[in-house]
Design a protein around this motif. Structure first.
Motif, mmCIF file in Angstrom:
data_model
loop_
_atom_site.group_PDB
_atom_site.id
_atom_site.type_symbol
_atom_site.label_atom_id
_atom_site.label_comp_id
_atom_site.label_asym_id
_atom_site.label_seq_id
_atom_site.Cartn_x
_atom_site.Cartn_y
_atom_site.Cartn_z
ATOM 1 N N GLY A 122 0.826 -1.214 0.000
ATOM 2 C CA GLY A 122 0.000 0.000 0.000
ATOM 3 C C GLY A 122 0.854 1.254 0.000
ATOM 4 N N THR A 123 0.309 2.333 -0.590
ATOM 5 C CA THR A 123 1.001 3.622 -0.498
ATOM 6 C C THR A 123 0.810 4.161 0.918
ATOM 7 N N ALA B 44 -2.530 4.759 5.619
ATOM 8 C CA ALA B 44 -3.152 5.658 6.617
ATOM 9 C C ALA B 44 -4.656 5.430 6.647
ATOM 10 N N LYS B 45 -5.219 5.147 5.488
ATOM 11 C CA LYS B 45 -6.687 4.992 5.404
ATOM 12 C C LYS B 45 -7.138 3.633 5.908
ATOM 13 N N TRP B 46 -6.385 2.584 5.594
ATOM 14 C CA TRP B 46 -6.916 1.251 5.868
ATOM 15 C C TRP B 46 -6.263 0.529 7.042
ATOM 16 N N LEU B 47 -4.997 0.792 7.306
ATOM 17 C CA LEU B 47 -4.328 -0.041 8.311
ATOM 18 C C LEU B 47 -4.970 0.092 9.692
ATOM 19 N N GLU B 48 -5.264 1.329 10.090
ATOM 20 C CA GLU B 48 -5.874 1.505 11.408
ATOM 21 C C GLU B 48 -7.226 0.799 11.466
ATOM 22 N N LYS B 49 -7.980 0.929 10.374
ATOM 23 C CA LYS B 49 -9.310 0.283 10.311
ATOM 24 C C LYS B 49 -9.152 -1.230 10.408
ATOM 25 N N ALA B 50 -8.111 -1.751 9.749
ATOM 26 C CA ALA B 50 -7.882 -3.201 9.765
ATOM 27 C C ALA B 50 -7.402 -3.644 11.144
ATOM 28 N N TYR B 51 -6.470 -2.890 11.737
ATOM 29 C CA TYR B 51 -5.972 -3.259 13.072
ATOM 30 C C TYR B 51 -7.085 -3.189 14.109
ATOM 31 N N ASN B 52 -7.998 -2.235 13.928
ATOM 32 C CA ASN B 52 -9.101 -2.094 14.902
ATOM 33 C C ASN B 52 -10.254 -3.032 14.614
ATOM 34 N N LEU B 53 -10.047 -3.888 13.614
ATOM 35 C CA LEU B 53 -11.104 -4.843 13.231
ATOM 36 C C LEU B 53 -12.400 -4.133 12.861
ATOM 37 N N ASN B 54 -12.264 -2.930 12.293
ATOM 38 C CA ASN B 54 -13.450 -2.251 11.723
ATOM 39 C C ASN B 54 -13.674 -2.727 10.301
ATOM 40 N N MET B 55 -12.787 -3.590 9.833
ATOM 41 C CA MET B 55 -12.957 -4.272 8.543
ATOM 42 C C MET B 55 -12.272 -5.623 8.680
ATOM 43 N N ILE B 56 -12.795 -6.628 7.988
ATOM 44 C CA ILE B 56 -12.179 -7.959 8.001
ATOM 45 C C ILE B 56 -11.816 -8.292 6.562
ATOM 46 N N LEU C 227 -17.384 -3.480 -8.405
ATOM 47 C CA LEU C 227 -17.215 -2.055 -8.737
ATOM 48 C C LEU C 227 -16.299 -1.390 -7.727
ATOM 49 N N ASN C 228 -15.796 -0.269 -8.119
ATOM 50 C CA ASN C 228 -15.107 0.663 -7.203
ATOM 51 C C ASN C 228 -13.968 0.066 -6.397
ATOM 52 N N PRO C 229 -13.169 -0.794 -6.950
ATOM 53 C CA PRO C 229 -11.982 -1.218 -6.194
ATOM 54 C C PRO C 229 -10.958 -0.097 -6.257
ATOM 55 N N VAL C 230 -9.945 -0.224 -5.437
ATOM 56 C CA VAL C 230 -8.849 0.753 -5.479
ATOM 57 C C VAL C 230 -7.563 -0.021 -5.692
ATOM 58 N N CYS C 231 -6.743 0.430 -6.631
ATOM 59 C CA CYS C 231 -5.487 -0.280 -6.867
ATOM 60 C C CYS C 231 -4.565 0.005 -5.697
ATOM 61 N N ILE C 232 -4.077 -1.048 -5.057
ATOM 62 C CA ILE C 232 -3.169 -0.872 -3.918
ATOM 63 C C ILE C 232 -1.776 -0.581 -4.467
ATOM 64 N N SER C 233 -1.047 0.288 -3.820
ATOM 65 C CA SER C 233 0.263 0.760 -4.291
ATOM 66 C C SER C 233 0.099 1.158 -5.748
ATOM 67 N N SER C 234 -0.846 2.118 -5.946
ATOM 68 C CA SER C 234 -1.278 2.499 -7.296
ATOM 69 C C SER C 234 -0.103 2.924 -8.173
ATOM 70 N N TYR C 235 -0.049 2.311 -9.347
ATOM 71 C CA TYR C 235 0.965 2.742 -10.317
ATOM 72 C C TYR C 235 0.315 3.591 -11.383
ATOM 73 N N ILE C 236 -0.939 4.008 -11.077
ATOM 74 C CA ILE C 236 -1.618 4.876 -12.043
ATOM 75 C C ILE C 236 -1.436 6.302 -11.548
ATOM 76 N N HIS C 237 -0.612 7.049 -12.246
ATOM 77 C CA HIS C 237 -0.420 8.452 -11.835
ATOM 78 C C HIS C 237 -1.041 9.340 -12.903
ATOM 79 N N TYR C 238 -2.162 10.004 -12.497
ATOM 80 C CA TYR C 238 -2.878 10.894 -13.429
ATOM 81 C C TYR C 238 -3.141 10.175 -14.741
#
Ligand SMILES: CCCCCCCCCCC/C=C/C(=O)SCCNC(=O)CCNC(=O)[C@H](O)C(C)(C)COP(=O)(O)OP(=O)(O)OC[C@H]1O[C@@H](n2cnc3c(N)ncnc32)[C@H](O)[C@@H]1OP(=O)(O)O
Ligand SMILES: Cc1cc2nc3c(=O)[nH]c(=O)nc-3n(C[C@H](O)[C@H](O)[C@H](O)COP(=O)(O)OP(=O)(O)OC[C@H]3O[C@@H](n4cnc5c(N)ncnc54)[C@H](O)[C@@H]3O)c2cc1C
Length: 634
Positions: A126-127, A132-144, A237-248
């Motif tokens: 991940g970038t 910053a967006k997902w790790l805390e949520k994952a560590y807090n088990l707000n997402m599985i 739908l709406n996935p996000v590329c992790i460690s996105s190599y899409i710049h603009y």
């Protein structure tokens, strides 16, 4: 008056006059005295919780009830994390694998993939913003989360994965789709009912071009209702590329296209330790049982002997006992290489990546396949009682054989190792783990059967078999075969070379660890005996490789065989003391055959009594089916 603790008299005798300090070995395996104290505190903290105990044995529950019961306990364990005496990370590590976790979650941890693959994928790929967006949520088990890579049609050939992620520059979104039935994600743990997010590996398409497999964060289920999101079956739908190599809107190639495979490398490293833990359990169960079980007649007229006194039983159990130390020490070395390589990669230095890939494939394939074979031998060594579900051998075997397939099917990984070895040998390059391919053993090929002499034989076999495989490839090339055909036609040799490389790494790790280790004389003596037994065992098992690549003679082999049986006899008296040094609690062994007190028969009887079928003398099915049959005079 304190209740007399029962201890089987034979086990009690085995434990008298132990010549070495068992705790010293326990500390060695735990990584130090403090780690042992931490582990035991954590075990007490978890195993004393009555809510984590099974009301009935799991084998008597339905599939759905097993899932619900494991999920109940897994969630309870997560609640206990906060107050754990060992801290979060050591506790999580202990709860995820074949050790403490398996004492509570006997059918597997529904949250394992969240911690073992989903979070490592975010951390490794991940970038900064995504973390910053997902790790805390994952560590807090707000997402599985889970790790969804394998499809119905593809698990090994990642470049053949069919799931597509097409980038839409207008909406700056990715459309993920499974274009066919064989593209459906299949196998990912927790995907069925537990996870509401997944790291999905998909072929990235942008501007009409396929840029290869990349990881995408995909929400699978509504966070409130847990209902699958609309279209989740065949259009995501709406996935996000992790460690996105899409710049603009423009794809920027990563420094190494294989960095997206990093999560698999991490798990392969972890799997080596986990299968070793399972092997330790199997060896402990079989060894203690083999010293309690008396059977047949060794000396005419004498009392039935402990089955461990048969040389045949020692030949079954002492090599796997030695293997637990060999694999642990090799896994420790690999873990250190992983950390070094990973730290370098984070600084942009990828030089160790090929070594890490080659070695992690080699060790994962070797430890899982050898452990699977050894666990089955341990099961067989316990006769009929080893076949019972309550022996825990079926579950241990299922977990270890799974490791031969997941995280890279072993054959495929052996061929990856061979590719790395052939390239290294030809380029005379290579780093850490193939140092000897460069500085191969020079000088006369005479054989001496000392420990150092045997290690030299392993080196000669490792180098020699790579050269035999290269000769096969070159022969095919001279016949005009295309490289891919030559490679396929040399597969048997290539796999032998890869396996010899892996065995050399394990042997050198064992020998070097004993040389470097600060050990008391008695511990050094018993571990050195195990080391010598193990490296001779493997040599005898694979003698063809050594005949092919060295001047090993029939005389040498007979001498080594004599040394081997002498070592069996020398180690036999310490077998129980060695498995006691693993310090595996009865709850972790989860087997009446392996319990510390050796009260095998009473515990077997108590286990059988728990069966629902033993709650009544006549099961209702008699009246429905058997009685009519008996009366039908067929
Ligand atoms: C305490 C906790 C205990 C936990 C207990 C364990 C619980 C574990 C639970 C696990 C559940 C299971 C999860 C899964 O199974 S996830 C899915 C796993 N799937 C795989 O592993 C797929 C295997 N297949 C592959 O890796 C690739 O397809 C394969 C490597 C076989 C081929 O890939 P590809 O065709 O792309 O590559 P090439 O063979 O052409 O080689 C090209 C070059 O790339 C190098 N390479 C390949 N892979 C890697 C890698 N991972 N890292 C670095 N480099 C890699 C390869 O060496 C080639 O290099 P050269 O060109 O220089 O030779
Ligand atoms: C218990 C378990 C848990 C799993 N968990 C997950 C998970 O959480 N997430 C996930 O994504 N996946 C998971 N998997 C899937 C796993 O990663 C795949 O099963 C594995 O990668 C093997 O791929 P495959 O099943 O397609 O086998 P295949 O590759 O189809 O293997 C079939 C046969 O083909 C042979 N073969 C294939 N390629 C070659 C080659 N190039 N050369 C020679 N022989 C070849 C293999 O050696 C094997 O004998 C799990 C699997 C298991 C068993």
């Amino acid at each position: 008056m304190s209740k007399e603790i029962y201890e089987n008299p034979d086990l009690k005798k085995e434990r008298q006059n132990c010549p070495f300090n068992k705790e010293e070995i326990t500390h060695l395996l735990d990584g130090g005295k403090e780690k042992t104290i931490e582990r035991k505190q954590l075990e007490n903290y978890i195993l004393s919780d009555e809510q984590l105990k099974d009301a009935v044995p799991m084998e008597y529950l339905s599939h759905a009830d097993k899932y619900a019961e494991e999920l109940r306990k897994a969630c309870l364990l997560m609640h206990k994390l906060a107050d754990s005496p060992a801290g979060q990370v050591p506790t999580l590590r202990a709860l995820m694998g074949a050790g403490l976790g398996s004492a509570v979650l006997k059918e597997g941890n529904p949250l394992a993939l969240h911690y073992v693959m989903f979070i490592p994928a975010l951390m490794g790929q991940g970038t900064i913003d995504q973390q910053a967006k997902w790790l805390e949520k994952a560590y807090n088990l707000n997402m599985i989360g889970t790790y969804a890579q394998t499809e119905l049609g593809h698990g090994t050939f990642l470049r053949g994965l069919e799931t597509r992620a097409t980038y839409d520059p207008k909406t700056q979104e990715f459309i993920l789709e499974s274009p066919s039935l064989t593209a459906y994600k299949w196998w990912p743990g927790s995907l069925g009912k537990t996870a509401n997010y997944a790291v999905v590996m998909a072929q990235l398409y942008t501007k009409g071009k396929c840029e290869g497999t990349h990881p995408f964060m995909v929400q699978l289920r509504d966070e409130e209702t847990h209902e699958p999101l609309p279209g989740i079956v065949n259009m995501w739908l709406n996935p996000v590329c992790i460690s996105s190599y899409i710049h603009y809107g423009t794809y920027v190639k990563p420094t190494n296209s294989k960095l997206s495979y990093a999560t698999m490398v991490f798990v392969r490293v972890v799997v080596c330790q986990d299968v070793t833990t399972n092997l330790r359990k199997a060896v402990t169960i079989a060894t203690r049982y083999s010293c309690v079980r008396r059977q047949s007649e060794l000396k005419p007229g004498d009392r039935e002997p402990q089955v461990m006194d048969y040389q045949a039983q020692q030949n079954k159990l002492l090599p796997p006992l030695a293997a637990t130390f060999a694999f642990q020490l090799a896994a420790d070395h690999l873990w250190n290489l992983y950390h070094t390589a990973n730290n370098n990669i984070e600084q942009g230095d990828l030089e160790l990546l090929p070594d890490l890939h080659g070695l992690s494939c080699a060790l994962k394939a070797l430890c899982s396949s050898e452990a699977a074979n050894f666990v089955e031998v341990c099961r067989q060594s316990c006769g009929g009682h080893g076949y019972m579900s309550c022996s825990n051998f079926p579950r241990i075997y299922g977990q270890v054989t799974a490791a031969e397939t997941y995280e890279g099917e072993n054959t495929v990984l052996w061929l990856q190792v061979a590719r790395y070895l052939v390239k290294t040998r030809k380029e005379q390059s290579g780093g850490l783990s193939v140092k000897y391919l460069i500085g191969e053993e020079k000088g006369p090929k005479t054989v001496d059967t000392t420990l150092e002499g045997i290690v030299k034989l392993y080196r000669r076999a490792a180098v020699g078999l790579v050269d035999v495989a290269i000769a096969e490839l070159d022969k095919s090339g001279r016949k005009g075969e295309a490289p891919h055909d030559a490679w396929n036609h040399a597969a048997v040799y290539l796999i032998k070379a890869a396996q010899a490389h892996a065995r050399l790494f394990v042997v050198e790790s064992f020998v070097d660890s004993l040389k470097e280790g600060k050990l008391s004389a008695p511990v050094r003596t018993v571990l050195s005996q195990l080391c010598e037994l193990f490296i001779i065992y493997w040599l005898l098992e694979r003698s063809g490789d050594f005949f092919l690549c060295s001047n090993l003679t029939k005389q040498d082999l007979l001498l080594l065989n004599s040394k081997y049986v002498e070592l069996l006899a020398a180690i036999r008296p310490q077998a129980v003391n060695l498995v006691d040094s693993f310090d595996l609690r009865d709850e972790v062994l989860n087997s009446p055959l392996g319990c510390w007190d050796g009260n095998v028969y009473q515990r077997l009887f108590d286990e059988a009594a728990k069966s629902p079928l033993n709650q009544s003398n006549v099961h209702e099915s008699f009246h429905k089916y058997l009685k009519p049959l008996l009366k039908s005079n067929l």
